[in-house]
Design an enzyme around this catalytic site. Sequence first.
Site, PDB file in Angstrom:
ATOM      1  N   HIS A 124       0.810  -1.221   0.000  1.00  0.00           N
ATOM      2  CA  HIS A 124       0.000   0.000   0.000  1.00  0.00           C
ATOM      3  C   HIS A 124       0.843   1.272   0.000  1.00  0.00           C
ATOM      4  CE1 HIS A 124      -3.369  -2.633   0.632  1.00  0.00           C
ATOM      5  NE2 HIS A 124      -4.211  -1.627   0.696  1.00  0.00           N
ATOM      6  N   SER A 158      -0.214  -0.817  -6.141  1.00  0.00           N
ATOM      7  CA  SER A 158      -0.097  -2.041  -6.932  1.00  0.00           C
ATOM      8  C   SER A 158       0.650  -1.782  -8.232  1.00  0.00           C
ATOM      9  CB  SER A 158      -1.484  -2.600  -7.248  1.00  0.00           C
ATOM     10  OG  SER A 158      -2.171  -2.954  -6.073  1.00  0.00           O
ATOM     11  N   LYS A 210     -14.237  -8.457  -9.134  1.00  0.00           N
ATOM     12  CA  LYS A 210     -13.352  -9.262  -9.978  1.00  0.00           C
ATOM     13  C   LYS A 210     -12.689 -10.367  -9.172  1.00  0.00           C
ATOM     14  CE  LYS A 210      -9.820  -8.672 -13.528  1.00  0.00           C
ATOM     15  NZ  LYS A 210      -8.986  -7.694 -14.266  1.00  0.00           N
ATOM     16  N   ASP A 211     -12.204 -10.049  -7.967  1.00  0.00           N
ATOM     17  CA  ASP A 211     -11.598 -11.061  -7.102  1.00  0.00           C
ATOM     18  C   ASP A 211     -12.632 -12.087  -6.656  1.00  0.00           C
ATOM     19  OD1 ASP A 211      -9.072  -9.976  -7.260  1.00  0.00           O
ATOM     20  OD2 ASP A 211      -9.300  -8.728  -5.479  1.00  0.00           O
TER      21      ASP A 211
END
Length: 431
Positions: free
Chosen positions: A219, A223, A247-248
């Site tokens: 963080h 990313s 999405k995950d």
Amino acid sequence: MSFPWAKEYQPQNGLTKFLDEKLPLPRFVYNAVGAGYPVPRNLSYFWNFGVLAGFFLVLQIVTGVVLAMHYAANTQVAFASVEHIMRDVNWGWLMRYTHANGASFFFVVVYIHIFRGLFYASYKPPREMIWLLGVTIFLLMMATAFMGYVLPWGQMSFWGAQVITGLFEAIPLIGPPLKTWLLGGFAPDNAALNRFFSLHFLLPFVILGCVILHIWALHIPGSSNPTGVEVKGESDTLPFHPYYTAKDGFGLGVALIVFMTFVFFLPNMLGHPDNYIEANPLSTPAHIVPEWYFYPFYAILRAFTFDFILPAKLWGVLAMFSSILVWFFLPWLDKSPVRSGHYRPLFRKFFWFGLIPVMAVLFVCGGAPAEEPYVMISQVATAYYFLHFLVILPIISSIERPDPLPFSITEAVLGSDKKAVLGENAEPVAV
């Protein structure tokens, strides 16, 4: 990394305001995995595997705690206690099969996570600490998995412990007493089983702590992404929630379908049949192998068959550990200014047609008997493995001419047309 366009957390009622003042846990979650954490808008499904690894870690901890309530770490009854879990404990078979297959799936998603990091050079500045913590987590996983392999006290458990702890004997001077100290005796027995059980129970929580540090380190710079280009503004990012939670969630659903297929229909496919025979120190299995996810490193261990200055056994031990330790130095071995393999044509060829096939060959050789031609093939593959990281990668990073990079993530996603990138009525920003 500071994202000035990230949405600030705003408590919505009296309770959340009280918590935000006294214990700002909702704010922490919001900034970590909510709309307060913007991520690059072009992340592919390869970026799902970090979340999947976290899921399987939690699954292993939960099922492991339940199994520990019924397991007996005593060589006289350990094998029988596993059978008791399978036959007599309510839903014990589900806990045991979930835990056993969960270990394999944990390694699968971590391997994909690691090789995604290798291809997209996630180890490059400013993300070196994320990578170093990730390699540390992998080493802890290997130690935890090895000790868990011993606990059922089957034939492969006992002889695997005998072989792996016997490697310490190769260390000059301190090797034999070190092995005796680790085992609490001269061979795997009650003392060793108790120690391995204690450490197998403890290390997952150490791994969980390292994962928290890993996410914390992530963080700070944010990313990475498939282009390797850093975010340049709000148009390059999306809030983690709801876009990437959805999405995950989809990726987790697919992974669970595959995982539960193994748990319910193929529960013993990834295990070794000899481990369903109780350990017998007087009967050596015809072919001693570790769990399948250790095969490449086991092949490297067995690739050294002759003495040269040092004993062959010591060379094998050093090579096996060095094959992972070399990953710690990747941020300094790869000097290319370009991260993503998509824009590195020479690197891409050596990755897909060099490193990946070599790892596949080592995997096959690690599970094969220690005889020709597998030993010779392992030796060639091991030599190439180390050449790739220590010689080929530094040379490539020095001589390669990368392809042109997009100006921004938005350009990579929407194209180079100014209206598409900047908006229909937007004016270009002077740089």
